[in-house]
Design a protein around this motif. Structure first.
Motif, mmCIF file in Angstrom:
data_model
loop_
_atom_site.group_PDB
_atom_site.id
_atom_site.type_symbol
_atom_site.label_atom_id
_atom_site.label_comp_id
_atom_site.label_asym_id
_atom_site.label_seq_id
_atom_site.Cartn_x
_atom_site.Cartn_y
_atom_site.Cartn_z
ATOM 1 N N PHE A 160 -9.534 -10.255 -1.086
ATOM 2 C CA PHE A 160 -8.705 -8.201 -2.481
ATOM 3 C C PHE A 160 -8.728 -8.508 -3.288
ATOM 4 N N THR A 161 -9.620 -7.621 -4.045
ATOM 5 C CA THR A 161 -9.384 -8.163 -5.639
ATOM 6 C C THR A 161 -9.301 -6.461 -6.369
ATOM 7 N N ASN A 162 -8.506 -6.554 -7.842
ATOM 8 C CA ASN A 162 -8.428 -5.297 -8.081
ATOM 9 C C ASN A 162 -9.589 -4.831 -9.007
ATOM 10 N N PHE A 172 -11.606 -3.786 -2.433
ATOM 11 C CA PHE A 172 -11.246 -3.866 -3.362
ATOM 12 C C PHE A 172 -9.794 -2.546 -3.280
ATOM 13 N N MET A 173 -9.407 -3.528 -3.820
ATOM 14 C CA MET A 173 -7.359 -2.658 -3.682
ATOM 15 C C MET A 173 -6.366 -3.079 -4.790
ATOM 16 N N GLN A 174 -6.097 -1.855 -5.349
ATOM 17 C CA GLN A 174 -4.839 -2.454 -6.332
ATOM 18 C C GLN A 174 -3.703 -2.348 -6.112
ATOM 19 N N PHE A 175 -3.460 -4.147 -6.814
ATOM 20 C CA PHE A 175 -2.206 -4.551 -6.531
ATOM 21 C C PHE A 175 -1.381 -3.559 -6.688
ATOM 22 N N THR A 190 1.933 -5.504 -1.573
ATOM 23 C CA THR A 190 0.613 -5.990 -1.477
ATOM 24 C C THR A 190 0.014 -6.705 0.023
ATOM 25 N N PHE A 191 1.141 -7.618 0.152
ATOM 26 C CA PHE A 191 0.892 -8.219 0.965
ATOM 27 C C PHE A 191 0.880 -7.921 2.392
ATOM 28 N N SER A 192 1.563 -6.919 2.605
ATOM 29 C CA SER A 192 2.254 -5.225 3.435
ATOM 30 C C SER A 192 0.885 -4.646 4.157
#
Length: 157
Positions: free
Chosen positions: A81-83, A101-104, A111-113
């Motif tokens: 996972f990267t932003n 791709f995911m915004q933290f 974020t983990f969830s």
């Protein structure tokens, strides 16, 4: 003769691969460099993942931890996972890495969830399965100073 040559090479490759035990497949890659903390975390994360037969979930801004994990060839998938869209594209080139791709958020647990829920919804994880969570330390995400972080968690929907 090209077709016959390919068939022979294929049968030789299959016999060779079946005779190599998985622990011998990458002997040079099994010893971490003690002087590099990130390398040691990648090695131990891979060992934990292989022992538990658990996929690895890594959170990274630069991609370096996902790349290090890839070099150790874990048996399971590395969900990176990267932003950063550019980093996501780069990570697609590495063995065993599935970049996402995911915004933290500012909260690590949130974020983990979200990451686990996303993987569950896409069928990449099963409820009750173990996962190895890794946070890279080169550019800390949820702390002010550099740190590395490994956890093993059981997936709950």
């Amino acid at each position: 003769y090209p077709l016959k040559a390919v068939k022979v090479m294929h049968s030789v490759a299959l016999r060779t691969e079946s005779s190599i035990q998985s622990s011998e497949a990458y002997p040079g890659k099994l010893i971490p460099h003690n002087s590099n903390m990130g390398e040691m975390f990648a090695f131990h994360s891979t060992t934990m993942s292989n022992t538990l037969n658990a996929p690895i979930i890594v959170f990274t801004r630069t991609g370096s931890m996902a790349i290090r994990l890839s070099h150790y060839r874990p048996y399971s998938t590395i969900f990176a996972f990267t932003n950063q869209e550019r980093i996501k594209q780069r990570l697609a080139l590495y063995h065993g890495v599935m970049p996402i791709f995911m915004q933290f958020s500012n909260d690590a647990e949130e974020t983990f969830s979200r990451a686990i829920k996303l993987l569950l919804s896409k069928g990449h994880l099963l409820e009750g399965q173990h996962v190895t969570l890794v946070q890279s330390g080169a550019q800390p995400i949820w702390r002010e100073e550099s740190t590395h972080h490994i956890q093993v968690r059981k997936v709950h929907g």
